[in-house]
Design an enzyme around this catalytic site. Structure first.
Site, PDB file in Angstrom:
ATOM      1  N   GLY A 199     -14.543  -1.895   5.101  1.00  0.00           N
ATOM      2  CA  GLY A 199     -15.295  -0.939   5.925  1.00  0.00           C
ATOM      3  C   GLY A 199     -16.362  -1.629   6.744  1.00  0.00           C
TER       4      GLY A 199
ATOM      5  N   TYR B 267       1.342   5.231   0.408  1.00  0.00           N
ATOM      6  CA  TYR B 267       0.933   6.599   0.701  1.00  0.00           C
ATOM      7  C   TYR B 267       1.729   7.467  -0.265  1.00  0.00           C
ATOM      8  CZ  TYR B 267      -1.999   5.855   4.782  1.00  0.00           C
ATOM      9  OH  TYR B 267      -3.027   5.501   5.616  1.00  0.00           O
TER      10      TYR B 267
ATOM     11  N   GLN C  54       0.852  -1.198   0.000  1.00  0.00           N
ATOM     12  CA  GLN C  54       0.000   0.000   0.000  1.00  0.00           C
ATOM     13  C   GLN C  54       0.883   1.241   0.000  1.00  0.00           C
ATOM     14  OE1 GLN C  54      -0.515   1.999   3.227  1.00  0.00           O
ATOM     15  NE2 GLN C  54      -1.295   3.585   1.856  1.00  0.00           N
TER      16      GLN C  54
ATOM     17  N   LYS D 202      -7.270   2.805  -3.710  1.00  0.00           N
ATOM     18  CA  LYS D 202      -8.045   2.579  -2.475  1.00  0.00           C
ATOM     19  C   LYS D 202      -8.648   3.900  -1.993  1.00  0.00           C
ATOM     20  CE  LYS D 202      -7.468   0.622   2.204  1.00  0.00           C
ATOM     21  NZ  LYS D 202      -7.380   1.742   3.149  1.00  0.00           N
TER      22      LYS D 202
ATOM     23  N   THR E  39      -3.409   4.484  -1.860  1.00  0.00           N
ATOM     24  CA  THR E  39      -4.480   5.061  -1.038  1.00  0.00           C
ATOM     25  C   THR E  39      -4.652   6.535  -1.387  1.00  0.00           C
ATOM     26  OG1 THR E  39      -4.060   3.472   0.703  1.00  0.00           O
ATOM     27  CG2 THR E  39      -5.229   5.480   1.338  1.00  0.00           C
TER      28      THR E  39
HETATM   29  C1  FNR Z   1      -6.086   2.032   8.766  1.00  0.00           C
HETATM   30  N1  FNR Z   1      -6.249   2.105   7.392  1.00  0.00           N
HETATM   31  C2  FNR Z   1      -5.160   2.328   6.581  1.00  0.00           C
HETATM   32  N2  FNR Z   1      -5.302   2.383   5.233  1.00  0.00           N
HETATM   33  C3  FNR Z   1      -4.234   2.560   4.428  1.00  0.00           C
HETATM   34  O1  FNR Z   1      -4.404   2.588   3.205  1.00  0.00           O
HETATM   35  N3  FNR Z   1      -2.978   2.710   4.980  1.00  0.00           N
HETATM   36  C4  FNR Z   1      -2.753   2.690   6.313  1.00  0.00           C
HETATM   37  O2  FNR Z   1      -1.633   2.817   6.773  1.00  0.00           O
HETATM   38  C5  FNR Z   1      -3.882   2.533   7.161  1.00  0.00           C
HETATM   39  N4  FNR Z   1      -3.721   2.548   8.518  1.00  0.00           N
HETATM   40  C6  FNR Z   1      -4.811   2.274   9.324  1.00  0.00           C
HETATM   41  C7  FNR Z   1      -4.616   2.220  10.705  1.00  0.00           C
HETATM   42  C8  FNR Z   1      -5.686   1.870  11.520  1.00  0.00           C
HETATM   43  C9  FNR Z   1      -5.470   1.768  12.992  1.00  0.00           C
HETATM   44  C10 FNR Z   1      -6.954   1.581  10.963  1.00  0.00           C
HETATM   45  C11 FNR Z   1      -8.120   1.149  11.824  1.00  0.00           C
HETATM   46  C12 FNR Z   1      -7.149   1.682   9.607  1.00  0.00           C
HETATM   47  C13 FNR Z   1      -7.572   1.804   6.777  1.00  0.00           C
HETATM   48  C14 FNR Z   1      -7.717   0.306   6.533  1.00  0.00           C
HETATM   49  O3  FNR Z   1      -6.883  -0.128   5.493  1.00  0.00           O
HETATM   50  C15 FNR Z   1      -9.182  -0.053   6.162  1.00  0.00           C
HETATM   51  O4  FNR Z   1      -9.599   0.776   5.099  1.00  0.00           O
HETATM   52  C16 FNR Z   1     -10.123   0.111   7.356  1.00  0.00           C
HETATM   53  O5  FNR Z   1      -9.521  -0.422   8.512  1.00  0.00           O
HETATM   54  C17 FNR Z   1     -11.463  -0.586   7.105  1.00  0.00           C
HETATM   55  O6  FNR Z   1     -12.345  -0.344   8.162  1.00  0.00           O
HETATM   56  P1  FNR Z   1     -12.614  -1.399   9.360  1.00  0.00           P
HETATM   57  O7  FNR Z   1     -13.287  -2.599   8.760  1.00  0.00           O
HETATM   58  O8  FNR Z   1     -11.287  -1.742   9.946  1.00  0.00           O
HETATM   59  O9  FNR Z   1     -13.478  -0.665  10.330  1.00  0.00           O
END
Ligand code: FNR
Length: 371
Positions: A300, A136, A134, A244, A162
């Site tokens: 999600g 950033y 992934q 994403k 993302t």
């Molecule tokens: C994330 N998410 C996330 N997404 C991404 O693209 N890079 C990242 O570094 C992170 N870091 C991250 C940290 C934490 C603590 C959370 C909870 C989420 C988003 C993640 O990939 C995903 O989209 C969500 O976690 C989906 O939601 P639920 O099902 O976890 O509630």
């Protein structure tokens, strides 16, 4: 009989509370936290809950097979671990432990750019396990290109870019706890070990860690990016690219026009735009718009196999699991993540069977109804 009792609950909704009791509010606050008043995180659950499965009977579901082909790879099940940054906050074994768990079950591990472990170490921990990277996509072009080169050399096959994080959102729980994980130098080792990142520093990280953290904060996001900029990534990554954070069908069409291979319908677990559409509410329109041109993935609010089945019925090819595996990691390291994965896979299999489906291909919008 104690040996047969799982150490962690099989109802994954109980993990957060258990993690908070065992690990304390700091680490759990990082994972549980979301943007603003948490409306989008709630919307994710509400959207999934409004959809109900309408099971079919007498359909011979003995020979079940959960496997799917996604982005040219055969996966044993329509499930992957979502990118979650700075997993060292949850457990000292961090990303390598989660990655090993994913590899043990054959599920792809999506490694965050904001990994607390350099990507080469995560790759080594996984053997030949399926790994996606992934990105950033920040301000510094050289760091971006260096990440792509390192990821490629480390065997990451799919690039997940993302887009919903050009800036970090207003996240009250992080702000109130002064627990901004990205400001903890240790949390961003993947950046700190990057040669292009280091080239941007006046002094080495160990001599001036504070300046390194500020440098990281300065380049992490980029609010100036637009669709034509994707050409750079296409030029430097020869594998599949997935965007994403797509919620609007027009953005999904733009992704297809830009030569991308897939999208993840996602609102970052409600951590970016408070008040945005629930991810499962956005999924059908995106799938309608581009499912014939792009691979549609989803995350999600997924907390069990029923959610996986609903998302697949609504047009997703594979589902990303987020917070539950971070709690599993915090509670029991690699074994905790494996436990969470096994629960979701088993419940997905059972829910499919009890709904009259022998495999993911049998899931269509006709199997769900919205209330
Ligand atoms: C994330 N998410 C996330 N997404 C991404 O693209 N890079 C990242 O570094 C992170 N870091 C991250 C940290 C934490 C603590 C959370 C909870 C989420 C988003 C993640 O990939 C995903 O989209 C969500 O976690 C989906 O939601 P639920 O099902 O976890 O509630």
């Amino acid at each position: 009989m104690a040996g047969v009792v799982p150490r962690l609950p099989t109802d994954l909704n109980r993990l957060e509370e258990m993690a908070e009791r065992r690990l304390g509010p700091g680490p759990v606050g990082y994972v549980a936290g979301s943007a603003g008043g948490g409306r989008t995180e709630r919307a994710n659950r509400e959207a999934l809950d409004r959809w109900r499965i309408v099971p079919r009977m007498l359909r011979d579901v003995r020979g079940r097979d959960l496997s799917v082909t996604v982005l040219g790879r055969r996966l044993p099940a329509p499930l992957a671990l979502a990118p979650i940054g700075v997993l060292s906050i949850m457990h000292p074994d961090a990303e390598p432990a989660a990655a090993r768990a994913a590899a043990a079950l054959g599920v792809p591990f999506v490694l965050s750019s904001a990994s607390s472990t350099p990507m080469e170490e995560v790759a080594a921990a996984m053997g030949d396990g399926e790994r996606w990277f992934q990105l950033y996509w920040g301000r510094d072009r050289e760091v971006t290109l260096s990440f792509l080169a390192r990821a490629k050399a480390s065997g990451f096959s799919v690039l997940v870019v993302t887009l919903d994080t050009p800036l970090l959102a207003w996240r009250p729980r992080d702000l109130d706890q002064a627990y901004l994980p990205f400001l903890r130098g240790v949390g961003t080792a993947n950046y700190f070990t990057d040669p292009a990142f280091q080239a941007g520093l006046a002094r080495p990280v160990h001599e001036d860690p504070e300046a390194a953290v500020l440098h990281f904060v300065g380049l992490f996001g980029d609010p100036g990016k637009t669709w034509p900029d994707l050409a750079l990534l296409r030029e430097h990554w020869d594998g599949p690219i997935v965007l994403k954070g797509i919620l609007h069908p027009d953005d999904a069409r733009l992704a297809a026009d830009a030569g991308m291979d897939g999208v993840v319908v996602s609102n970052h677990g409600g951590r970016q735009v408070n008040g945005s559409i629930g991810a499962a509410d956005a999924l059908p329109a995106v799938a309608d718009a581009v499912a014939d041109r792009l691979t549609v993935l989803f995350d999600g609010g997924v907390r069990g196999g029923d959610d996986v089945v609903k998302a697949l019925a609504l047009g997703a090819r594979t589902v990303l699991l987020g917070r539950p595996y971070a709690y599993g990691l915090g509670l029991d390291g690699q074994a905790g993540v494996e436990h969470v994965l096994r629960c979701v896979l088993a419940e997905t299999d059972l829910t499919l069977a009890l709904s009259g489906c022998a495999g993911p291909a049998a899931l269509t919008p006709a199997l769900v109804a919205r209330f």
